[in-house]
Design a protein around this motif. Structure first.
Motif, PDB file in Angstrom:
ATOM      1  N   LEU A  62      27.421  89.145   6.762  1.00 20.86           N
ATOM      2  CA  LEU A  62      26.974  90.283   7.577  1.00 20.86           C
ATOM      3  C   LEU A  62      27.850  90.440   8.813  1.00 20.86           C
ATOM      4  CD1 LEU A  62      25.031  92.576   8.279  1.00 20.86           C
ATOM      5  CD2 LEU A  62      23.522  90.875   9.344  1.00 20.86           C
ATOM      6  N   ASP A  63      28.211  89.330   9.432  1.00 19.45           N
ATOM      7  CA  ASP A  63      29.061  89.378  10.626  1.00 19.45           C
ATOM      8  C   ASP A  63      30.388  90.096  10.321  1.00 19.45           C
ATOM      9  OD1 ASP A  63      29.930  88.249  13.412  1.00 19.45           O
ATOM     10  OD2 ASP A  63      31.514  87.619  12.045  1.00 19.45           O
ATOM     11  N   LEU A  64      30.978  89.797   9.178  1.00 19.31           N
ATOM     12  CA  LEU A  64      32.239  90.442   8.791  1.00 19.31           C
ATOM     13  C   LEU A  64      32.032  91.939   8.586  1.00 19.31           C
ATOM     14  CD1 LEU A  64      35.210  90.426   7.937  1.00 19.31           C
ATOM     15  CD2 LEU A  64      34.484  89.675   5.655  1.00 19.31           C
ATOM     16  N   ILE A  65      30.969  92.292   7.872  1.00 16.11           N
ATOM     17  CA  ILE A  65      30.675  93.713   7.617  1.00 16.11           C
ATOM     18  C   ILE A  65      30.443  94.456   8.933  1.00 16.11           C
ATOM     19  CG2 ILE A  65      28.950  95.286   6.607  1.00 16.11           C
ATOM     20  CD1 ILE A  65      28.694  93.111   4.324  1.00 16.11           C
ATOM     21  N   GLN A  66      29.736  93.817   9.861  1.00 13.37           N
ATOM     22  CA  GLN A  66      29.470  94.436  11.157  1.00 13.37           C
ATOM     23  C   GLN A  66      30.753  94.687  11.948  1.00 13.37           C
ATOM     24  OE1 GLN A  66      26.627  95.867  11.104  1.00 13.37           O
ATOM     25  NE2 GLN A  66      25.454  94.857  12.712  1.00 13.37           N
ATOM     26  N   ARG A  67      31.708  93.795  11.817  1.00 10.34           N
ATOM     27  CA  ARG A  67      32.954  93.926  12.581  1.00 10.34           C
ATOM     28  C   ARG A  67      33.876  95.008  12.020  1.00 10.34           C
ATOM     29  NH1 ARG A  67      36.100  88.900  12.828  1.00 10.34           N
ATOM     30  NH2 ARG A  67      34.765  87.955  11.249  1.00 10.34           N
ATOM     31  N   VAL A  68      33.811  95.254  10.701  1.00  4.05           N
ATOM     32  CA  VAL A  68      34.769  96.199  10.096  1.00  4.05           C
ATOM     33  C   VAL A  68      34.181  97.576   9.800  1.00  4.05           C
ATOM     34  CG1 VAL A  68      36.216  94.371   9.111  1.00  4.05           C
ATOM     35  CG2 VAL A  68      34.382  95.377   7.712  1.00  4.05           C
ATOM     36  N   THR A  69      32.848  97.709   9.787  1.00  7.42           N
ATOM     37  CA  THR A  69      32.245  99.006   9.467  1.00  7.42           C
ATOM     38  C   THR A  69      31.629  99.652  10.700  1.00  7.42           C
ATOM     39  OG1 THR A  69      30.067  98.084   8.872  1.00  7.42           O
ATOM     40  CG2 THR A  69      31.705  98.275   7.103  1.00  7.42           C
ATOM     41  N   ASN A  71      28.809 101.719  10.751  1.00  2.00           N
ATOM     42  CA  ASN A  71      27.347 101.778  10.749  1.00  2.00           C
ATOM     43  C   ASN A  71      26.773 100.398  11.053  1.00  2.00           C
ATOM     44  OD1 ASN A  71      24.764 102.882  10.467  1.00  2.00           O
ATOM     45  ND2 ASN A  71      25.281 103.950   8.575  1.00  2.00           N
ATOM     46  N   ASP A  72      25.486 100.335  11.333  1.00  2.00           N
ATOM     47  CA  ASP A  72      24.841  99.061  11.681  1.00  2.00           C
ATOM     48  C   ASP A  72      24.170  98.456  10.455  1.00  2.00           C
ATOM     49  OD1 ASP A  72      23.589  96.900  12.773  1.00  2.00           O
ATOM     50  OD2 ASP A  72      22.330  98.024  14.167  1.00  2.00           O
ATOM     51  N   ALA A  73      24.887  97.552   9.787  1.00  3.98           N
ATOM     52  CA  ALA A  73      24.373  96.944   8.550  1.00  3.98           C
ATOM     53  C   ALA A  73      23.257  95.938   8.806  1.00  3.98           C
ATOM     54  CB  ALA A  73      25.517  96.279   7.785  1.00  3.98           C
ATOM     55  N   SER A  74      22.999  95.598  10.074  1.00  5.93           N
ATOM     56  CA  SER A  74      21.930  94.621  10.371  1.00  5.93           C
ATOM     57  C   SER A  74      20.550  95.204  10.076  1.00  5.93           C
ATOM     58  CB  SER A  74      21.996  94.167  11.833  1.00  5.93           C
ATOM     59  OG  SER A  74      21.596  95.197  12.709  1.00  5.93           O
ATOM     60  N   VAL A  75      20.450  96.531   9.961  1.00  8.59           N
ATOM     61  CA  VAL A  75      19.145  97.144   9.674  1.00  8.59           C
ATOM     62  C   VAL A  75      18.816  97.098   8.181  1.00  8.59           C
ATOM     63  CG1 VAL A  75      19.361  98.686  11.658  1.00  8.59           C
ATOM     64  CG2 VAL A  75      20.053  99.517   9.395  1.00  8.59           C
ATOM     65  N   LEU A  76      19.789  96.740   7.350  1.00  9.95           N
ATOM     66  CA  LEU A  76      19.542  96.685   5.904  1.00  9.95           C
ATOM     67  C   LEU A  76      18.606  95.543   5.544  1.00  9.95           C
ATOM     68  CD1 LEU A  76      23.136  97.301   4.449  1.00  9.95           C
ATOM     69  CD2 LEU A  76      21.186  98.857   4.326  1.00  9.95           C
ATOM     70  N   SER A  84      28.754 104.170   5.128  1.00 12.97           N
ATOM     71  CA  SER A  84      29.469 103.716   6.315  1.00 12.97           C
ATOM     72  C   SER A  84      30.941 104.066   6.174  1.00 12.97           C
ATOM     73  CB  SER A  84      29.284 102.201   6.475  1.00 12.97           C
ATOM     74  OG  SER A  84      29.696 101.767   7.754  1.00 12.97           O
ATOM     75  N   CYS A  85      31.726 103.681   7.171  1.00 15.80           N
ATOM     76  CA  CYS A  85      33.180 103.827   7.044  1.00 15.80           C
ATOM     77  C   CYS A  85      33.882 102.654   7.712  1.00 15.80           C
ATOM     78  CB  CYS A  85      33.673 105.162   7.597  1.00 15.80           C
ATOM     79  SG  CYS A  85      33.746 105.297   9.386  1.00 15.80           S
ATOM     80  N   LEU A  86      35.155 102.485   7.354  1.00 17.30           N
ATOM     81  CA  LEU A  86      36.005 101.446   7.929  1.00 17.30           C
ATOM     82  C   LEU A  86      36.942 102.125   8.922  1.00 17.30           C
ATOM     83  CD1 LEU A  86      37.141  99.667   4.612  1.00 17.30           C
ATOM     84  CD2 LEU A  86      35.418  98.801   6.217  1.00 17.30           C
ATOM     85  N   PRO A  87      36.649 102.066  10.228  1.00 18.59           N
ATOM     86  CA  PRO A  87      37.575 102.667  11.192  1.00 18.59           C
ATOM     87  C   PRO A  87      38.865 101.849  11.267  1.00 18.59           C
ATOM     88  CG  PRO A  87      35.408 102.237  12.172  1.00 18.59           C
ATOM     89  CD  PRO A  87      35.473 101.484  10.889  1.00 18.59           C
ATOM     90  N   ALA A 252      34.975 114.188  12.227  1.00 25.22           N
ATOM     91  CA  ALA A 252      34.526 114.512  10.865  1.00 25.22           C
ATOM     92  C   ALA A 252      33.017 114.734  10.765  1.00 25.22           C
ATOM     93  CB  ALA A 252      34.942 113.398   9.907  1.00 25.22           C
ATOM     94  N   GLY A 253      32.321 114.703  11.898  1.00 22.54           N
ATOM     95  CA  GLY A 253      30.870 114.887  11.862  1.00 22.54           C
ATOM     96  C   GLY A 253      30.133 113.689  11.316  1.00 22.54           C
ATOM     97  N   LEU A 254      30.775 112.513  11.402  1.00 18.92           N
ATOM     98  CA  LEU A 254      30.162 111.280  10.904  1.00 18.92           C
ATOM     99  C   LEU A 254      29.663 110.403  12.050  1.00 18.92           C
ATOM    100  CD1 LEU A 254      32.659 110.432   8.006  1.00 18.92           C
ATOM    101  CD2 LEU A 254      30.409 111.527   7.819  1.00 18.92           C
ATOM    102  N   GLY A 255      29.301 111.043  13.153  1.00 20.98           N
ATOM    103  CA  GLY A 255      28.715 110.305  14.270  1.00 20.98           C
ATOM    104  C   GLY A 255      27.439 109.580  13.868  1.00 20.98           C
ATOM    105  N   TRP A 256      26.733 110.129  12.873  1.00 23.93           N
ATOM    106  CA  TRP A 256      25.466 109.523  12.423  1.00 23.93           C
ATOM    107  C   TRP A 256      25.668 108.193  11.705  1.00 23.93           C
ATOM    108  CZ3 TRP A 256      24.301 109.202   7.066  1.00 23.93           C
ATOM    109  CH2 TRP A 256      25.204 109.868   6.217  1.00 23.93           C
ATOM    110  N   ILE A 257      26.896 107.887  11.279  1.00 24.04           N
ATOM    111  CA  ILE A 257      27.166 106.557  10.687  1.00 24.04           C
ATOM    112  C   ILE A 257      28.052 105.734  11.624  1.00 24.04           C
ATOM    113  CG2 ILE A 257      26.859 107.329   8.301  1.00 24.04           C
ATOM    114  CD1 ILE A 257      30.025 107.098   8.074  1.00 24.04           C
ATOM    115  N   THR A 258      28.118 106.155  12.879  1.00 25.52           N
ATOM    116  CA  THR A 258      28.940 105.453  13.868  1.00 25.52           C
ATOM    117  C   THR A 258      28.014 104.962  14.976  1.00 25.52           C
ATOM    118  OG1 THR A 258      30.707 107.019  13.312  1.00 25.52           O
ATOM    119  CG2 THR A 258      31.041 105.641  15.256  1.00 25.52           C
TER     120      THR A 258
END
Length: 360
Positions: A62-69, A71-76, A84-87, A252-258
């Motif tokens: 989870l820590d790795l996913i949180q650092r690279v994506t 969105n907030d994967a901790s809520v899953l 989500s996306c990879l900035p 891109a209007g993806l503020g909702w996954i940021t």
């Protein structure tokens, strides 16, 4: 050119095959409009086995996913999916993806076919805490069964109560007498339905079983052409067209996954962008005058000045009008703003609209 485990089925069904993301893929069988409306009104099946799947395991998954994506994967929680996306480090997007939480130490990431190697290498750079990473893309088949009749078709093949799987959730279990199949209430069409993941060796058996189960609803195999028009009617982004290494999720209007409740790649700069505003914005538009917008067409104002560029465009089969998406200078990115698409050196009138274009 790679083949999926179902290429022989597509060829036998007379599909028009084209190269796509390094794979030999079906673009259409009976024609784009027919396939598109089949999914909107009944049920169709897509082979999307070209998509990439990564499994991450361990205490620090989870820590790795949180650092690279973004969105907030901790809520899953177990059995939930997240878009989500990879900035990247320059304000753009490496890829958009789905994150599946199998359990607290096991996740599956589903990435775009053209970006499998790129994403793997990108994420690997950040794996400094020993997360076990497995690229299972080559061994995994994926079918998308989409449309209002999809549940009725698939329910014949499993004891799992599919009506109890919420949107963006999944269950694993027996499907078509095969164990450990993942059934996910996700899709890229806006028509409802499921995506089914399994090992390649079962691909032909599952394909045939679904077609047989769907006979009463006149199920059809559907190509990538209709997948594109279906997603565009919903205003869903396509990587390489509407988002890429040079477009930010804010533009891109993806503020909702940021989500800025955590730190992730380039989060400080993206937060500044959100607070200060952006110079260009991805919008939807529909044609007022007759014309079909296409990728890379110029968008101009009433004086002929270039104010943006079309990223995706088509004649929408469900709406019988030209629609598209594109990046516009901020001043023009307002609902109902009059714009013009330059088509064969003519200025064809359009207007900015809210997505989705297709309201169902």
């Amino acid at each position: 050119m790679k083949n999926t485990a179902l290429t022989n089925k597509h060829v036998a069904l007379g599909a028009k095959m084209v190269p796509f993301a390094g794979y030999n893929m079906p673009v259409s069988y009976t024609g784009l409009n027919d396939e598109h409306l089949t999914v909107r009104n009944s049920v169709g099946m897509f082979d999307v086995s070209h998509m990439g799947e990564f499994i991450f395991k361990g205490e620090n998954a989870l820590d790795l996913i949180q650092r690279v994506t973004s969105n907030d994967a901790s809520v899953l929680v177990d059995g939930k999916v997240q878009y989500s996306c990879l900035p990247n480090e320059k304000g753009g997007i490496v890829d958009d993806l789905l994150v599946y939480r199998i359990d607290s130490k096991t996740y599956m990431l589903v990435v775009n076919a053209s970006n499998i190697e790129k994403d793997w290498n990108w994420i690997s750079k950040f794996n400094t805490k020993g997360v076990e990473m497995h690229n299972i893309s080559e061994q995994t088949s994926l079918l998308a069964i989409q449309g209002p009749k999809a549940l009725a078709v698939l329910q014949k093949l499993t004891a799992i109560n599919l009506s109890e799987i919420p949107y963006y959730a999944f269950k694993k279990g027996k499907f078509s007498d095969i164990d450990n199949v993942l059934i996910s209430n996700t899709g890229y069409t806006g028509a409802g339905g499921f995506e089914v993941y399994f090992e390649n060796q079962y691909a032909e058996k599952i394909w045939d079983a679904i077609l047989e189960a769907g006979k009463e609803f006149e199920i059809k195999p559907i190509g990538l052409g209709a997948r594109d028009t279906l997603r565009l009617e919903m205003g869903f982004c396509l990587y390489g067209n509407d988002i890429d290494d040079h477009t930010s999720p804010i533009e891109a209007g993806l503020g909702w996954i940021t989500k800025f409740t955590k730190e992730f790649t380039n989060s400080k700069e993206l937060l500044l962008m959100k607070e200060k505003g952006v110079a260009k914005k991805l919008v939807g538009f529909e044609m007022i005058d007759k014309g079909i917008p296409r990728h890379d067409y110029e968008i101009i104002d009433s004086q002929g000045k270039t104010i943006g560029k079309v990223t995706s465009g088509t004649q929408a089969p469900s709406l019988q009008k030209g629609i598209g998406m594109g990046y516009l200078d901020h001043a023009f990115a307002k609902t109902d703003a009059e714009i013009f698409i330059k088509i064969r050196d003519k200025a064809i009138k359009a207007k900015v609209v809210k997505t989705p274009f297709y309201k169902g």
